[in-house]
Design an enzyme around this catalytic site. Structure first.
Site, PDB file in Angstrom:
ATOM      1  N   LYS A  89       1.596   5.506  -0.354  1.00 23.91           N
ATOM      2  CA  LYS A  89       1.051   6.709   0.268  1.00 23.91           C
ATOM      3  C   LYS A  89       1.890   7.901  -0.165  1.00 23.91           C
ATOM      4  O   LYS A  89       3.086   7.772  -0.417  1.00 23.91           O
ATOM      5  CB  LYS A  89       1.126   6.511   1.789  1.00 23.91           C
ATOM      6  CG  LYS A  89       0.482   7.584   2.621  1.00 23.91           C
ATOM      7  CD  LYS A  89       0.284   7.062   4.053  1.00 23.91           C
ATOM      8  CE  LYS A  89      -0.296   8.145   4.936  1.00 23.91           C
ATOM      9  NZ  LYS A  89      -0.768   7.631   6.217  1.00 23.91           N
ATOM     10  N   ASP A 105      -5.398   3.302  -1.660  1.00 17.57           N
ATOM     11  CA  ASP A 105      -6.173   3.908  -0.567  1.00 17.57           C
ATOM     12  C   ASP A 105      -6.646   5.285  -1.041  1.00 17.57           C
ATOM     13  O   ASP A 105      -5.833   6.112  -1.488  1.00 17.57           O
ATOM     14  CB  ASP A 105      -5.291   4.022   0.685  1.00 17.57           C
ATOM     15  CG  ASP A 105      -6.044   4.556   1.902  1.00 17.57           C
ATOM     16  OD1 ASP A 105      -6.715   5.603   1.767  1.00 17.57           O
ATOM     17  OD2 ASP A 105      -5.955   3.948   2.978  1.00 17.57           O
ATOM     18  N   GLU A 137       0.808  -1.228   0.000  1.00 16.26           N
ATOM     19  CA  GLU A 137       0.000   0.000   0.000  1.00 16.26           C
ATOM     20  C   GLU A 137       0.838   1.273   0.000  1.00 16.26           C
ATOM     21  O   GLU A 137       1.478   1.624   0.980  1.00 16.26           O
ATOM     22  CB  GLU A 137      -0.904  -0.007   1.250  1.00 16.26           C
ATOM     23  CG  GLU A 137      -1.820   1.204   1.310  1.00 16.26           C
ATOM     24  CD  GLU A 137      -2.730   1.201   2.537  1.00 16.26           C
ATOM     25  OE1 GLU A 137      -2.575   0.316   3.412  1.00 16.26           O
ATOM     26  OE2 GLU A 137      -3.569   2.108   2.645  1.00 16.26           O
ATOM     27  N   ASP A 186      -5.506  13.260   4.514  1.00 16.94           N
ATOM     28  CA  ASP A 186      -5.845  11.839   4.650  1.00 16.94           C
ATOM     29  C   ASP A 186      -6.494  11.610   6.008  1.00 16.94           C
ATOM     30  O   ASP A 186      -5.957  10.928   6.876  1.00 16.94           O
ATOM     31  CB  ASP A 186      -4.551  11.016   4.493  1.00 16.94           C
ATOM     32  CG  ASP A 186      -4.801   9.524   4.617  1.00 16.94           C
ATOM     33  OD1 ASP A 186      -5.932   9.084   4.335  1.00 16.94           O
ATOM     34  OD2 ASP A 186      -3.853   8.797   4.988  1.00 16.94           O
ATOM     35  N   ASP A 200     -11.242   1.643   4.889  1.00 16.90           N
ATOM     36  CA  ASP A 200     -10.183   2.087   5.793  1.00 16.90           C
ATOM     37  C   ASP A 200     -10.458   3.518   6.257  1.00 16.90           C
ATOM     38  O   ASP A 200     -10.087   4.474   5.578  1.00 16.90           O
ATOM     39  CB  ASP A 200      -8.809   2.000   5.101  1.00 16.90           C
ATOM     40  CG  ASP A 200      -7.678   2.398   6.042  1.00 16.90           C
ATOM     41  OD1 ASP A 200      -7.931   2.526   7.261  1.00 16.90           O
ATOM     42  OD2 ASP A 200      -6.543   2.584   5.558  1.00 16.90           O
TER      43      ASP A 200
HETATM   44  C1  RNT Z   1      -2.329   4.291   6.667  1.00 17.61           C
HETATM   45  C2  RNT Z   1      -2.900   3.227   5.786  1.00 17.61           C
HETATM   46  C3  RNT Z   1      -3.188   1.921   6.462  1.00 17.61           C
HETATM   47  C4  RNT Z   1      -3.845   2.056   7.819  1.00 17.61           C
HETATM   48  C5  RNT Z   1      -4.321   0.748   8.407  1.00 17.61           C
HETATM   49  C6  RNT Z   1      -4.668   0.883   9.844  1.00 17.61           C
HETATM   50  O1  RNT Z   1      -2.260   5.506   6.059  1.00 17.61           O
HETATM   51  O2  RNT Z   1      -4.042   3.699   5.147  1.00 17.61           O
HETATM   52  O3  RNT Z   1      -3.924   1.119   5.608  1.00 17.61           O
HETATM   53  O4  RNT Z   1      -4.913   2.942   7.771  1.00 17.61           O
HETATM   54  O5  RNT Z   1      -3.401  -0.222   8.171  1.00 17.61           O
HETATM   55 ZN    ZN Z   2      -5.132   2.243   3.996  1.00 18.18          ZN
END
Ligand code: RNT
Ligand code: ZN
Length: 419
Positions: free
Chosen positions: A229, A260, A227, A295, A327
């Site tokens: 960011k 996300d 994931e 975020d 999420d």
């Molecule tokens: C953090 C990510 C991640 C968390 C979770 C708790 O920015 O979005 O996915 O929110 O793992």
């Molecule tokens: Zn996330």
């Protein structure tokens, strides 16, 4: 079945059928799409470890609404309540620090499937699939903002071991439930201010990830996701696991990319990314969230961003390839309501998309963009609400705002007794 709900549905059915849309077919597809509810909305991302960590990694849950779950049993009870208010069969997304450690200090590099056996048997009993996440935050070894990309080899080793164990737990969950688990790696690594070396941490992260994924695990049992960011609180200037980093990683290593909705520039949506990355990846994971100015992980509402995501999934037939997780974490309202609102909205967005897609696609395929725009706008007042109500009723969950009365009564009899 309530007579009015049925009457409204049959009128809606006719209206859609006049437009060449089969609403029953839409509901059939909707009933096959699982949403993975995130356990962490239930206790403000607290977890159940026994060494009193505080929330870290730049994650913040604001608000102090009473009644948060303090134990695994409370969290399961709250989740059961939420699932009973949401139509369809869904999943639960667990984080590693929600294991049950029996009062012992079990560090992150010591977790085993044993610590999740209650979750697994509960999931089995309730017909839920499980997803999993290593917890690479809220821990002394992540306190300086680095985990898998840390300059110190022994710290990297600690987190690599945690992630390896997390995948094994994911596989154990997949095996026990006969439903593939998705284990998603997110790390907080980054810097508040401009770094001198952006390359070193990224090279170390790639190496750590390769070590984590070295052992092959059957994709029937567990799938790995990563994931990216853009920035976080405390990592405003540099995030090691950026979008480009993980896109390249996922494509070259055949991993799932997790998009996300809160992880990009404030005006940048994830909907348009879906069909782009799907050209190169068989499956992806979504973390559906709602950022407000940043975020902020607000509860998902039925807005244009959400509809755009749902349209991209449905219009392209990606229902089986785009796995949907939620999420967000709002500690300022009833947490069972937060799950219910967000999940029902995700499902409603999918339903709206399912109902309008055939209509709009035909116009576009015919090259008639005037009709496409006209129908896109007309679709906004088609009677999808009647179809949704019928779906809720036929799935045995409350129709309209009736779910709220159940949450209020649960609050009165259960949640208000905590604290
Ligand atoms: C953090 C990510 C991640 C968390 C979770 C708790 O920015 O979005 O996915 O929110 O793992
Ligand atoms: Zn996330």
């Amino acid at each position: 079945m309530n007579n009015n709900i049925e009457k409204s549905f049959s009128l809606a059915l006719e209206r859609y059928s006049d437009l060449g849309v089969d609403a029953n077919r839409a509901l059939k597809i909707l009933s096959t799409i699982p949403i993975s509810l995130h356990c962490w909305q239930g206790d403000d991302v607290g977890g159940f470890e026994n060494f009193g960590g505080t929330l870290g990694g730049g994650l913040v849950a604001t608000g102090n609404y009473p009644g948060k779950a303090r134990t695994p049993d409370e969290l399961r009870a709250d989740l059961e309540k939420a699932y009973s208010l949401i139509p369809g069969k869904h999943r639960l997304n667990l984080h590693a620090f929600y294991g049950e450690f029996g009062g012992k200090k079990v560090d992150r590099d010591e977790i085993t499937p044993e610590h999740f056996k209650n979750w697994i048997s509960w999931a089995k009993k309730n017909g839920l699939g499980l997803d999993f996440n290593p917890t690479c935050f809220s821990h002394p070894k992540s306190a300086d903002g680095f985990t898998l990309s840390h300059a110190d080899k022994s710290i990297r080793k600690f987190w690599i071991e945690h992630c390896i164990r997390s995948r094994e737990i994911g596989a154990a969950m997949g095996k026990a439930l006969g439903k593939t688990c998705v284990t998603n790696v997110w790390i907080p690594d980054g810097m508040k201010d401009t770094p001198a070396d952006r390359n070193g941490p990224r090279a170390r992260l790639a190496e750590s990830l390769d070590a984590i994924f070295k052992k092959a695990i059957s994709p029937k049992l567990n799938l790995d996701a990563v994931e990216p960011k853009l920035f976080g609180i405390g990592s405003e200037s540099f995030v090691v696991g950026s979008h480009e980093f993980y896109l390249g990683y996922a494509v070259s290593r055949k991993k799932l990319l997790c998009l996300d909705a809160g992880h990009y520039h404030p005006t940048e949506g994830i909907a348009d990314k879906i069909s782009s990355v799907m050209q190169y990846l068989p499956e992806i994971l979504l973390h559906v969230s709602r950022g407000v100015r940043w975020d902020s992980d607000h509860v998902v509402i039925l807005n244009d961003d959400l509809l755009a995501i749902a349209r991209e999934i449905v219009a392209n037939g990606f229902e089986k390839r785009v796995l949907i997780g939620l999420d967000y974490f709002d500690a300022s309202i009833n947490r069972v309501a937060a799950w219910t609102i967000g999940t029902r909205n995700m499902l409603r967005a999918l339903l709206i998309a399912l109902l309008e897609t055939p209509l709009i696609r035909t116009a576009e395929a015919a090259g008639d963009f005037t009709t496409r725009l006209a129908l896109q706008e007309e679709a906004k007042s088609l009677p999808f609400g009647a179809v949704w109500d019928f779906y809720c009723e036929s799935q045995g969950v409350p129709v309209g705002d009736h779910w709220l009365a159940e949450v209020k009564s649960y609050e009165k009899t259960v949640l208000s007794k905590r604290n």
